[in-house]
Design an enzyme around this catalytic site. Structure first.
Site, PDB file in Angstrom:
ATOM      1  N   LYS A  82     -29.409   2.289   6.082  1.00 61.01           N
ATOM      2  CA  LYS A  82     -28.255   1.651   6.724  1.00 61.01           C
ATOM      3  C   LYS A  82     -28.328   0.115   6.714  1.00 61.01           C
ATOM      4  O   LYS A  82     -27.304  -0.550   6.619  1.00 61.01           O
ATOM      5  CB  LYS A  82     -28.083   2.168   8.150  1.00 61.01           C
ATOM      6  CG  LYS A  82     -27.586   3.616   8.214  1.00 61.01           C
ATOM      7  CD  LYS A  82     -27.324   4.024   9.654  1.00 61.01           C
ATOM      8  CE  LYS A  82     -26.697   5.405   9.724  1.00 61.01           C
ATOM      9  NZ  LYS A  82     -26.265   5.736  11.097  1.00 61.01           N
ATOM     10  N   ASN A 103     -22.771   2.363   7.632  1.00 57.46           N
ATOM     11  CA  ASN A 103     -22.886   3.801   7.354  1.00 57.46           C
ATOM     12  C   ASN A 103     -21.770   4.302   6.452  1.00 57.46           C
ATOM     13  O   ASN A 103     -21.792   5.464   6.042  1.00 57.46           O
ATOM     14  CB  ASN A 103     -22.920   4.620   8.654  1.00 57.46           C
ATOM     15  CG  ASN A 103     -21.558   4.665   9.328  1.00 57.46           C
ATOM     16  OD1 ASN A 103     -20.706   3.826   9.080  1.00 57.46           O
ATOM     17  ND2 ASN A 103     -21.356   5.642  10.191  1.00 57.46           N
ATOM     18  N   ASP A 119     -20.108   4.329  13.424  1.00 52.05           N
ATOM     19  CA  ASP A 119     -20.814   5.057  14.485  1.00 52.05           C
ATOM     20  C   ASP A 119     -20.231   4.741  15.863  1.00 52.05           C
ATOM     21  O   ASP A 119     -20.060   5.634  16.703  1.00 52.05           O
ATOM     22  CB  ASP A 119     -22.314   4.732  14.468  1.00 52.05           C
ATOM     23  CG  ASP A 119     -23.043   5.429  13.335  1.00 52.05           C
ATOM     24  OD1 ASP A 119     -22.593   6.510  12.899  1.00 52.05           O
ATOM     25  OD2 ASP A 119     -24.065   4.893  12.873  1.00 52.05           O
TER      26      ASP A 119
END
Ligand code: ATR
Length: 292
Positions: A82, A103, A119
């Site tokens: 990431k 991501n 996220d």
């Protein structure tokens, strides 16, 4: 790397590239993302393909560079790539830069890499769906943990209007580092003081791996939690963690962690395939059916 609203641009209907995306990780065999995308392909009728792309850390940059040329529209990126994904991107969204990791990558027609981090979006969407009356601005939040997941959650909570975030982490220095990064609305709390910090906290979130099947349980006495508190957990295996079970037994509102995983996948699907997919009970069942 320049600023961009990387996730906002949706796929043009004249885009002639194959409907191809995937997930890069190492290991990546246990990623649930292919299941989620297969469900959405079936539901939307989009004849897309979403594959696992195992890449060792030392091979990540080269593997990533090859994908736009191979016709990919983008990829999800998971552990341990990431940070490297953000570094390798040509442009990044505000969220990716604030969180310090990416991501979701979109490749434009020229092969440029546009990085986003969904996220925090997934986290907030999960709470809005699971607790529609939840208002982040209602009071201080308590966040447990200071790893990568905590960074996304903190960013999302600050954006959503949480007045302050009490941040309790076993290693206090990591909580202090996040306070230095995110600013004065973050208040580091000693790990030993976490139960007291739940007093007056409108919302409490576990972002550690405690409570996951096979891991130690998160010890968090809830005696001081306000009756109106919302308690949620990033862990979704088991779906009802000991923390959520204890909160439910006290009559507190709870939201499980599965929805965060499902909602964080939506922006990628939208960016690559031009349709905003939905998170439904059928999708939850499909993902839970293959849990270890
Ligand atoms: P992620 O990126 O998924 O958040 P991570 O960076 O490894 O993963 O962070 C895991 C979090 O769980 C950390 O906050 C970690 O605390 P430390 O910073 O002190 O390591 C926390 N954690 C893991 N095991 C723990 C345990 N047994 N007790 C308390 N906290 C724990």
């Amino acid at each position: 790397m320049t600023d961009s609203r990387a996730s906002d641009a949706s796929t043009s209907s004249t885009d002639a590239r194959p409907l191809l995306a995937g997930v890069m990780g190492w290991p990546v065999a246990h990623s649930k993302s292919p299941l989620i995308f297969a469900h959405w392909f079936a539901e939307t009728g989009i004849a897309g393909s979403y594959t696992r792309l195992p890449a060792r850390p030392e091979d990540f940059a080269e593997a990533l560079r090859a994908l736009p040329e191979a016709g990919f529209r983008g990829v999800n990126v998971t552990i341990p790539h990431k940070l490297a994904a953000l570094e390798r991107a040509d442009e990044a969204s505000d969220a990716a830069r604030a969180i310090g990791a990416a991501n979701t990558l979109r490749f434009d027609a020229d092969g440029r890499i546009l990085a986003d981090n969904t996220d925090g979006y997934g986290f907030i969407e999960n709470l809005r769906e699971g607790a529609p009356n939840w208002t982040p601005a209602a009071g201080p939040a308590l966040v447990l943990g200071a790893g990568g997941a905590a960074r996304a959650v903190i960013h999302a909570l600050l954006e959503a209007g949480a007045p302050t975030i009490r941040l309790a982490n076993r290693t206090r220095a990591r909580a202090e580092a996040l306070a230095a990064h995110f600013g004065s609305r973050i208040e580091p709390v000693d790990w030993a003081a976490r139960a007291a910090a739940i007093g007056g906290a409108a919302t409490s979130f576990n972002t550690t791996s405690l409570g996951m099947t096979g891991n130690p349980v998160l010890e968090l006495p809830l005696d001081d939690a306000p009756a109106t508190a919302l308690v949620t957990d990033i862990v979704y295996a088991p779906l009802e963690t000991p923390l959520l079970a204890a909160a439910r037994a006290r009559g507190l509102a709870t939201v499980d962690g599965l929805g965060m995983l499902l909602h964080q996948a939506r922006p990628g699907f939208r960016a690559w395939f031009g349709v905003d997919p939905t998170v439904t009970p059928a999708l939850r069942r499909a993902v839970l059916a293959v849990q270890p």
